[in-house]
Design a protein around this motif. Structure first.
Motif, short mmCIF file in Angstrom:
data_model
loop_
_atom_site.label_atom_id
_atom_site.label_comp_id
_atom_site.label_asym_id
_atom_site.label_seq_id
_atom_site.Cartn_x
_atom_site.Cartn_y
_atom_site.Cartn_z
N ARG A 5 0.84 -1.20 0.00
CA ARG A 5 0.00 0.00 0.00
C ARG A 5 0.88 1.25 0.00
NH1 ARG A 5 -4.12 2.01 4.62
NH2 ARG A 5 -5.01 3.70 3.43
N ARG A 6 1.95 1.21 0.75
CA ARG A 6 2.88 2.35 0.84
C ARG A 6 3.48 2.66 -0.54
NH1 ARG A 6 7.17 2.53 5.42
NH2 ARG A 6 6.80 4.72 5.80
N ASP A 7 3.94 1.63 -1.28
CA ASP A 7 4.48 1.83 -2.63
C ASP A 7 3.42 2.40 -3.57
OD1 ASP A 7 7.01 0.94 -1.97
OD2 ASP A 7 6.61 -1.13 -2.61
N PHE A 8 2.23 1.86 -3.46
CA PHE A 8 1.13 2.35 -4.29
C PHE A 8 0.86 3.83 -4.03
CE2 PHE A 8 -3.41 3.28 -4.70
CZ PHE A 8 -3.59 3.03 -6.05
N THR A 13 1.05 9.35 -5.72
CA THR A 13 1.33 10.76 -5.41
C THR A 13 2.24 11.37 -6.46
OG1 THR A 13 1.07 10.30 -3.05
CG2 THR A 13 2.24 12.32 -3.65
N LEU A 14 3.27 10.65 -6.87
CA LEU A 14 4.18 11.16 -7.90
C LEU A 14 3.46 11.38 -9.23
CD1 LEU A 14 7.43 9.12 -7.21
CD2 LEU A 14 7.03 11.55 -6.79
N VAL A 15 2.60 10.45 -9.58
CA VAL A 15 1.85 10.60 -10.83
C VAL A 15 0.92 11.80 -10.74
CG1 VAL A 15 0.07 9.53 -12.28
CG2 VAL A 15 2.01 8.18 -11.50
N ALA A 16 0.24 11.97 -9.63
CA ALA A 16 -0.66 13.12 -9.45
C ALA A 16 0.10 14.44 -9.50
CB ALA A 16 -1.41 12.99 -8.14
N LEU A 17 1.28 14.48 -8.89
CA LEU A 17 2.09 15.70 -8.93
C LEU A 17 2.57 15.99 -10.35
CD1 LEU A 17 4.21 15.36 -5.68
CD2 LEU A 17 2.45 17.05 -6.15
N ALA A 18 3.01 14.96 -11.05
CA ALA A 18 3.48 15.16 -12.43
C ALA A 18 2.35 15.63 -13.33
CB ALA A 18 4.07 13.87 -12.95
N ALA A 19 1.15 15.13 -13.12
CA ALA A 19 0.01 15.54 -13.94
C ALA A 19 -0.37 16.99 -13.67
CB ALA A 19 -1.18 14.63 -13.66
N GLY A 20 -0.04 17.51 -12.50
CA GLY A 20 -0.41 18.87 -12.16
C GLY A 20 0.63 19.91 -12.51
N VAL A 21 1.79 19.48 -13.03
CA VAL A 21 2.83 20.44 -13.40
C VAL A 21 2.41 21.16 -14.67
CG1 VAL A 21 5.24 20.68 -14.13
CG2 VAL A 21 4.64 19.08 -12.33
N PRO A 22 2.41 22.49 -14.66
CA PRO A 22 2.01 23.23 -15.86
C PRO A 22 2.91 22.93 -17.04
CG PRO A 22 2.18 24.69 -13.96
CD PRO A 22 2.71 23.35 -13.54
#
Length: 138
Positions: A5-8, A13-22
């Motif tokens: 669960r921790r790895d997931f 979180t990394l994917v969500a952050l990358a998707a939010g980068v302008p």
């Protein structure tokens, strides 16, 4: 392959952050220049009439030719520093775009996104597409 669960959560979180980068920041980070709205003026596009633009479509870059730039601002609006214009592109026969916002690349104008609308896809020799830039009320 099982993951905890921790790895997931880390990966999510990394994917969500990358998707939010302008988009502008990703271009700077990769060393590619991105154009600002001020650089994408009527004059800039008129100087590129007849040149090719690459439109990112379904993981491929498709070449489109800018064939017409039409100014629709009044003299009063132009004098006030406002502009409105449309761009007409001819596309290849084998690709048909639907109305959508596309990432567009140009050697001199850089990287930008516009809403592109099919306006003449019945012409099978050169389907036409239009993008409208309206800065009349800004």
């Amino acid at each position: 392959m099982s993951s905890s669960r921790r790895d997931f959560l880390k990966r999510g979180t990394l994917v969500a952050l990358a998707a939010g980068v302008p988009l502008a920041l990703t271009g700077k980070a990769s060393g590619r220049s991105t154009s600002t709205a001020t650089g994408l003026s009527l004059t800039a596009f008129k100087s590129q009439l007849g040149s090719n633009f690459l439109i990112n479509h379904q993981a491929a870059k498709v070449k489109f030719k800018l064939v017409e730039v039409t100014d629709f601002a009044s003299r009063k609006q132009t004098a006030a520093g406002k502009e409105g214009f449309s761009l007409l592109f001819h596309g290849p026969q084998d690709v048909t775009l639907k109305q959508d916002t596309y990432l567009i690349e140009h050697g001199e104008l850089g990287l930008f996104s516009f809403l592109v609308v099919p306006v003449g896809t019945k012409n099978t020799r050169a389907p036409r597409y239009e993008a409208v830039i309206n800065r009349l009320h800004s």
